[in-house]
Motif scaffolding. Structure first.
Motif, PDB file in Angstrom:
ATOM      1  N   ASN A 114       0.830  -1.206   0.000  1.00 33.22           N
ATOM      2  CA  ASN A 114       0.000   0.000   0.000  1.00 33.22           C
ATOM      3  C   ASN A 114       0.863   1.253   0.000  1.00 33.22           C
ATOM      4  OD1 ASN A 114      -2.252   1.635   0.152  1.00 33.22           O
ATOM      5  ND2 ASN A 114      -3.250   0.330   1.670  1.00 33.22           N
ATOM      6  N   ASN A 115       1.943   1.191   0.740  1.00 28.87           N
ATOM      7  CA  ASN A 115       2.857   2.337   0.772  1.00 28.87           C
ATOM      8  C   ASN A 115       3.448   2.605  -0.614  1.00 28.87           C
ATOM      9  OD1 ASN A 115       2.463   2.728   3.503  1.00 28.87           O
ATOM     10  ND2 ASN A 115       4.181   1.425   4.114  1.00 28.87           N
ATOM     11  N   GLU A 116       3.743   1.519  -1.340  1.00 23.87           N
ATOM     12  CA  GLU A 116       4.288   1.688  -2.693  1.00 23.87           C
ATOM     13  C   GLU A 116       3.268   2.300  -3.646  1.00 23.87           C
ATOM     14  OE1 GLU A 116       7.290   1.324  -3.537  1.00 23.87           O
ATOM     15  OE2 GLU A 116       8.107   0.212  -1.833  1.00 23.87           O
ATOM     16  N   LEU A 117       1.971   2.030  -3.385  1.00 21.40           N
ATOM     17  CA  LEU A 117       0.910   2.509  -4.281  1.00 21.40           C
ATOM     18  C   LEU A 117       0.486   3.941  -3.988  1.00 21.40           C
ATOM     19  CD1 LEU A 117      -1.409  -0.657  -4.318  1.00 21.40           C
ATOM     20  CD2 LEU A 117       0.062   0.122  -6.180  1.00 21.40           C
ATOM     21  N   SER A 118       0.838   4.455  -2.820  1.00 18.88           N
ATOM     22  CA  SER A 118       0.281   5.732  -2.360  1.00 18.88           C
ATOM     23  C   SER A 118       0.891   6.938  -3.069  1.00 18.88           C
ATOM     24  CB  SER A 118       0.482   5.874  -0.846  1.00 18.88           C
ATOM     25  OG  SER A 118      -0.185   4.832  -0.176  1.00 18.88           O
ATOM     26  N   CYS A 119       0.013   7.798  -3.588  1.00 24.86           N
ATOM     27  CA  CYS A 119       0.348   9.141  -4.064  1.00 24.86           C
ATOM     28  C   CYS A 119       1.616   9.197  -4.908  1.00 24.86           C
ATOM     29  CB  CYS A 119       0.474  10.101  -2.878  1.00 24.86           C
ATOM     30  SG  CYS A 119      -1.063  10.220  -1.919  1.00 24.86           S
ATOM     31  N   LYS A 120       1.587   8.548  -6.055  1.00 24.15           N
ATOM     32  CA  LYS A 120       2.715   8.540  -6.970  1.00 24.15           C
ATOM     33  C   LYS A 120       2.486   9.530  -8.109  1.00 24.15           C
ATOM     34  CE  LYS A 120       4.962   5.098  -4.962  1.00 24.15           C
ATOM     35  NZ  LYS A 120       6.339   5.164  -4.461  1.00 24.15           N
ATOM     36  N   THR A 130       6.971   1.474  -9.638  1.00 29.43           N
ATOM     37  CA  THR A 130       6.151   0.965  -8.533  1.00 29.43           C
ATOM     38  C   THR A 130       5.935  -0.535  -8.674  1.00 29.43           C
ATOM     39  OG1 THR A 130       5.011   3.093  -8.326  1.00 29.43           O
ATOM     40  CG2 THR A 130       3.909   1.156  -7.396  1.00 29.43           C
ATOM     41  N   THR A 131       5.671  -0.973  -9.889  1.00 28.21           N
ATOM     42  CA  THR A 131       5.444  -2.403 -10.153  1.00 28.21           C
ATOM     43  C   THR A 131       6.675  -3.224  -9.796  1.00 28.21           C
ATOM     44  OG1 THR A 131       3.901  -1.870 -11.940  1.00 28.21           O
ATOM     45  CG2 THR A 131       4.833  -4.091 -11.930  1.00 28.21           C
ATOM     46  N   LEU A 132       7.853  -2.753 -10.220  1.00 26.01           N
ATOM     47  CA  LEU A 132       9.085  -3.482  -9.908  1.00 26.01           C
ATOM     48  C   LEU A 132       9.354  -3.495  -8.395  1.00 26.01           C
ATOM     49  CD1 LEU A 132      11.504  -2.350 -12.767  1.00 26.01           C
ATOM     50  CD2 LEU A 132      10.183  -4.455 -12.598  1.00 26.01           C
ATOM     51  N   ALA A 252      -1.265  -0.252 -10.085  1.00 29.75           N
ATOM     52  CA  ALA A 252      -0.517   0.961  -9.716  1.00 29.75           C
ATOM     53  C   ALA A 252      -1.113   2.183 -10.398  1.00 29.75           C
ATOM     54  CB  ALA A 252       0.952   0.799 -10.109  1.00 29.75           C
ATOM     55  N   ALA A 253      -1.485   2.039 -11.673  1.00 27.82           N
ATOM     56  CA  ALA A 253      -2.096   3.158 -12.406  1.00 27.82           C
ATOM     57  C   ALA A 253      -3.447   3.519 -11.807  1.00 27.82           C
ATOM     58  CB  ALA A 253      -2.252   2.781 -13.885  1.00 27.82           C
TER      59      ALA A 253
END
Length: 696
Positions: A114-120, A130-132, A252-253
């Motif tokens: 979730n942290n990786e997905l947040s507000c990119k 983000t995917t990698l 991610a998108a």
């Protein structure tokens, strides 16, 4: 665009020398990549396998997916209600689908994703990075589990937002949380009007991605079956890592788009359509592969079921249903005599001739069955059903089917799709595209694997073409008469009048021309005339008028020889008739061959050069005729000639449905023949249809 971007991925590898875990930093430079959407599958594979170790972390991913699926379905229903004003019913309670007590959700892992997905940042570069990063965090999970966990992390926030949005106006706590979650910035009427289409596009993309990940699980379950049963599964599983990459990239998108929609700058450009197009393409490909795998599994199960059915007495109608229809959903047959649909009950307690073929059959293939059909009208316990076997139906093939069906007075299968027992028919009954006629008893016992062989040679004389009839007719010594009677009416007359007939042919035109001249001279020889020996001759490959045949007579002749070959039992000690047929079949590809018959009985056969030598040396042995007769004299001389002139015997046994022998003795010296495999192309229409139009 990804120009100038570098992604650093940690690959965990096992150091076998010191037996500990080492983290290698693999620098992935994106300078050569112009866009995520133009990357090749190979390039993606190289990137994502750098993040994968092995699947040694496990959890109840099926139960987690059920929760995630229900969260996302509920969220999308709330969206429909709030954004479109559509009233929907609640989804099924998830407790009914699994035991919550047994579920162990990897919560920390979900929060980390979730942290990786947040507000990119809203671009494909960030989505790719983000995917990698997510794949790196999930390096010890299976590919399917990676996708489920990524979707679960997204559902964690997405579902939370829309649950609060649903309760915002009715619950005090939800109202306060909603302010923190920026719910009012999206669901206020003025804002909702502006963002309505974007929200619906996001909802739709979430749905498609969820369905794609659900298919990953179906492929995973199929992998538990024998790989031989589902040969198409390997294609989907080999491509699964790349599909997982695109699923997580799309998640991610979606997370980024959701952040934009609830932000102060909802008008920031971030187009989801490329992601939607890619994931929809993957969905279509996976659906196609899944359908193929399901069909292959069903065919494998049908194959085993049919093998069992044919081992035990069963009513023929039940066997026919299992052989033809998937999931026991029989369709009616067409009665060719009335062109009306009839129930398959018409097959009950009948001896059934199942006529298997493609749509590339000839008028002759149909015409030889019509006398059999007429006989079945007298013998009510017999019937014929045409079963077309077509891999892929097209409008053109359907037209051919309709044309052929209109010429058949018997029953015809009426369905434009594959039949359930295709594998069984090909493997157990050796169907290879050429017409075959399988005779089964009312109890489903196979009486003749291909009655067409008997029909082509003996016609209705061998009815009903079962084992008993085959045994009786196979002892017939006058087979040449049955073989040549369809060539020309004059030949049938010669046979009836018991005249000596030379049948000959081959590829050596000079030798054939010489043979014609010598046999003509022999037939006109004064000694022969005086002895009242009536000799006729016929070159197979030419008409009785000496004109080129263009393959019609030649094809029927050798087709008849092949059918005769398959009516014989070659695995036992062969009788003289079988020996002659084997010998003659071996001459098919020789430069020249010849048969001498008296009426319908074969006197002798051999290579064209050996028969020619006997004819040429007639003056040396003609006196034998006065003592032993022409027939015995010719045969004795030919036997002596073959002992001095030896030719290799090569039998090219056609790979059609029939009784191809396991081994065979040479028809001349009776030694066991060596076994080879021959390949042959006849350049028939189905092949030429595959050529480019410029080459036809």
């Amino acid at each position: 665009m990804l120009n100038g971007v570098k992604s650093v991925v940690s690959k965990v590898v096992q150091d076998t020398n010191v037996n500990n875990v080492v983290v290698q930093q693999i620098e992935i430079t994106s300078d050569q990549i112009t866009s995520v959407f133009t990357m090749s599958d190979k390039k993606i594979n190289d990137l994502i396998y750098a993040t994968h170790v092995h699947a040694d972390e496990s959890f109840d991913e099926d139960s987690l997916f059920v929760i995630v699926e229900n969260v996302l379905k509920s969220s999308n229903q709330i969206i429909d209600k709030i954004v479109q004003g559509i009233h929907v019913h609640d989804v099924d309670n998830i407790e009914n689908k699994f035991s919550l007590a047994n579920l162990n959700v990897p919560l920390c892992t979900l929060k980390g994703i979730n942290n990786e997905l947040s507000c990119k940042a809203p671009n494909e570069v960030t989505a790719h990075e983000t995917t990698l990063a997510i794949l790196n965090k999930l390096s010890n999970y299976s590919w399917e589990a990676k996708a489920v966990l990524a979707l679960g992390a997204f559902a964690f926030e997405f579902g939370d937002f829309w649950l609060i949005a649903q309760l915002y106006n009715s619950d005090s706590l939800a109202k306060q949380l909603g302010v923190l979650k920026r719910v009012p910035s999206l669901i206020k009427t003025s804002e909702l009007v502006k963002r309505r289409q974007a929200v619906l596009e996001l909802s739709s993309l979430v749905n498609v991605t969820m369905r794609v990940i659900a298919m990953f699980d179906e492929f995973e379950k199929l992998s538990a079956y024998d790989v031989k049963d589902i040969p198409g599964l390997s294609v989907a599983l080999d491509h699964l890592p790349v599909d997982v990459y695109w699923a997580i990239l799309t998640i991610a998108a979606c997370a980024t788009k959701h952040c934009i929609l609830i932000s102060d700058k909802p008008d920031r450009t971030f187009d989801l359509s490329p992601y939607a197009q890619k994931i929809s393409f993957i969905q279509n490909q996976l659906t196609m592969h899944l359908n193929v795998c399901r069909r292959q599994l069903e065919e494998a199960e049908t194959y085993r079921r049919l093998c069992k059915l044919f081992r035990t007495p069963t009513e023929i109608m039940e066997i026919f249903k299992a052989l033809i229809f998937f999931k026991d959903t029989p369709r009616p047959l067409i009665d060719g005599s009335t062109n009306r649909l009839v129930n398959i009950d018409v097959l009950r307690r009948k001896n059934v001739f199942m006529f298997f073929s493609g749509v590339e059959i000839t008028e002759e293939d149909i015409s030889i069955l019509k006398p059999v059909y007429e006989e079945t009208k007298k013998e009510k316990s017999y019937t014929i059903v045409w079963v077309p076997i077509v891999e892929k139906w097209s409008d053109e093939i359907k037209k051919k089917y309709e044309t052929l069906k209109s010429k058949m007075p018997w029953y015809c299968l009426h369905q434009f799709g594959p039949i359930a027992g295709t594998r069984f028919i090909k493997e157990q009954w050796q169907y290879q595209g050429k017409p075959m006629l399988v005779l089964t008893t009312p109890q489903g016992k196979v009486e003749n694997l291909n009655a067409l062989h008997l029909i082509r040679v003996w016609g209705i004389k061998a009815f009903p073409f079962d084992k008993k009839s085959e045994e009786i007719i196979s002892k017939e010594i006058h087979w040449i008469g049955s073989l040549v009677k369809r060539i020309d009416p004059i030949i049938e007359t010669w046979v009836k009048e018991e005249k000596y007939i030379f049948f000959y042919g081959g590829k050596d035109k000079d030798l054939i021309e010489t043979f014609t001249k010598k046999v003509t001279a022999l037939a006109s020889n004064p000694f022969i005339k005086e002895a009242k020996i009536n000799i006729k001759f016929f070159c197979v490959g030419k008409t009785t008028k000496g004109e080129e045949d263009h393959g019609n007579i030649l094809g029927r002749f050798w087709g008849g020889i092949e059918s005769l070959f398959f009516t014989k039992d070659h695995n036992k000690d062969v009788d003289p008739v079988t020996q002659e047929i084997q010998k003659l079949l071996s001459y098919k590809n020789e430069s020249a061959w010849a048969i001498l018959s008296k009426g319908s009985a074969v006197v002798t056969s051999g290579h064209g050069s050996t028969i020619l030598k006997v004819v040429e040396e007639f003056e040396q042995w003609k006196e034998v005729i006065k003592v032993k007769g022409f027939e015995v004299g010719f045969k004795e001389v030919h036997t002596k000639v073959t002992q001095t002139i030896r030719h290799c015997i090569r039998l090219d046994v056609p790979t059609v449905a029939g009784k191809a022998p396991d081994c065979m003795k040479c028809p001349e010296c009776l030694r066991a023949m060596e076994t080879y495999i021959s390949y042959k192309c006849c350049h028939v229409d189905p092949t030429t249809q595959l050529l480019p139009s410029s080459l036809k």
